[in-house]
Design a protein around this motif. Structure first.
Motif: not given
Length: 307
Positions: A127, A123, A98, A190
């Motif tokens: 994201r 995600v 992430i 997300s």
């Protein structure tokens, strides 16, 4: 140097077996599991979890909560592979890609919740695009995904590989109430403002996932293209050992997506397809690799390094 003690609670399930295989024989840690006659003994499990440095929980949600509640040793760190703690603000979400900040948070965390298999793809795609402002946070996202039957756990393996395998349904869309337990996780990590529609399915193959998200360009900023979305993903994951973004030229050359393509690896492959009006985002990965055991081992390595 004292080796970190890693205890796997639930090493006989699909995820636990995969984690055990990845860790068995490693010289940089001491792996602990319980023998068959003690696996369901509460006292044995409590003693093992309180004597380890890092516990990896491969249990149903309620059992994972009970295992965490049994920890009395404040030094014990936990990776939970169940969905019991994924949206808990006191737990660190174990998707290191992430951001650099997320990787650092995992490395020093006491409690890490391993991402779900489907959310890993969703995600992973959404994201970076939402954070960059290329896809609005209120976009009406609809996600379709097909997983191998091992995604059902041991029950799925028994259904397709047991004595009644000939009766197994070859393809099944489920979650028809549109309330799959992964939806809150997908929304939270997300960055979506609204709940996405998630339509999951199982196929008659053991493992692997293909997940797709369709976008209508008319609902996005004027002039936005699939190429720009692709460039955002490519930049975000540049240098990643575990997430790869297929080039647009390679994607155009594909005639289909096989969910089994990355089976046996811990990689997540992302792709972007486009025409004049639409974009399709796609992810392919092993639901037992990057979607489960592989992610757990990646998180474990970060936590050992950060200790």
């Amino acid at each position: 140097m004292t080796l970190p003690v890693v205890f796997i609670d639930g090493d006989q399930g699909t995820t636990g077996l995969q984690i055990h295989q990845r860790l068995q024989g490693r010289a940089d840690l001491k792996l602990v599991t319980l023998p068959a006659d003690r696996r369901k003994n509460p006292q044995s499990r409590m003693a093992a979890i309180n004597a380890c440095d890092i516990a990896i929980l491969c249990l149903p949600d309620d059992a994972a909560r009970a295992a965490v509640a049994s920890i009395e040793n404040p030094a014990v760190r936990v990776i939970d592979a169940s969905s019991a703690h994924r949206t808990d603000p006191e737990w660190v979400y174990g998707f290191a890609q992430i951001s650099a900040a997320q990787q650092k948070a995992i490395a020093t965390a006491k409690r890490v919740s391993n991402p779900g298999c489907y959310p890993t793809g969703a995600v992973g795609l959404l994201r970076p695009l939402l954070d960059a402002g290329l896809v609005p946070r209120d976009y009406p996202v609809s996600i379709n995904a097909v997983s191998g039957y091992s995604g059902k756990g041991r029950a799925g393996v028994d259904e397709f590989e047991g004595p009644d395998a000939a009766q197994a349904t070859p393809f099944l869309i489920y979650g028809l109430g549109l309330a799959h337990k992964h939806v809150p996780e997908i929304q939270q990590f997300s960055g979506l403002f609204e709940r996405p529609v998630f339509i999951p399915a199982y196929g008659s193959f053991r493992q692997g996932i293909v997940l797709t998200i369709a976008l209508q360009l008319r609902l996005l900023s004027s002039g936005l293209t699939g190429g720009r979305l692709h460039a955002c993903l490519e930049q975000h994951y540049a240098g990643s050992d575990f997430v790869e973004v297929m080039s647009m030229d390679q994607s155009r050359a594909l005639s289909g997506l096989d969910p089994r393509t990355l089976n046996g690896t811990d990689k997540l492959r992302l792709m972007v397809f486009e025409n004049a009006a639409h974009v399709m985002l796609a992810a392919v990965f092993d639901n037992l690799g990057k979607g489960a055991a592989g992610a757990a081992v990646q998180n474990l390595d970060l936590m050992i390094a950060g200790a």
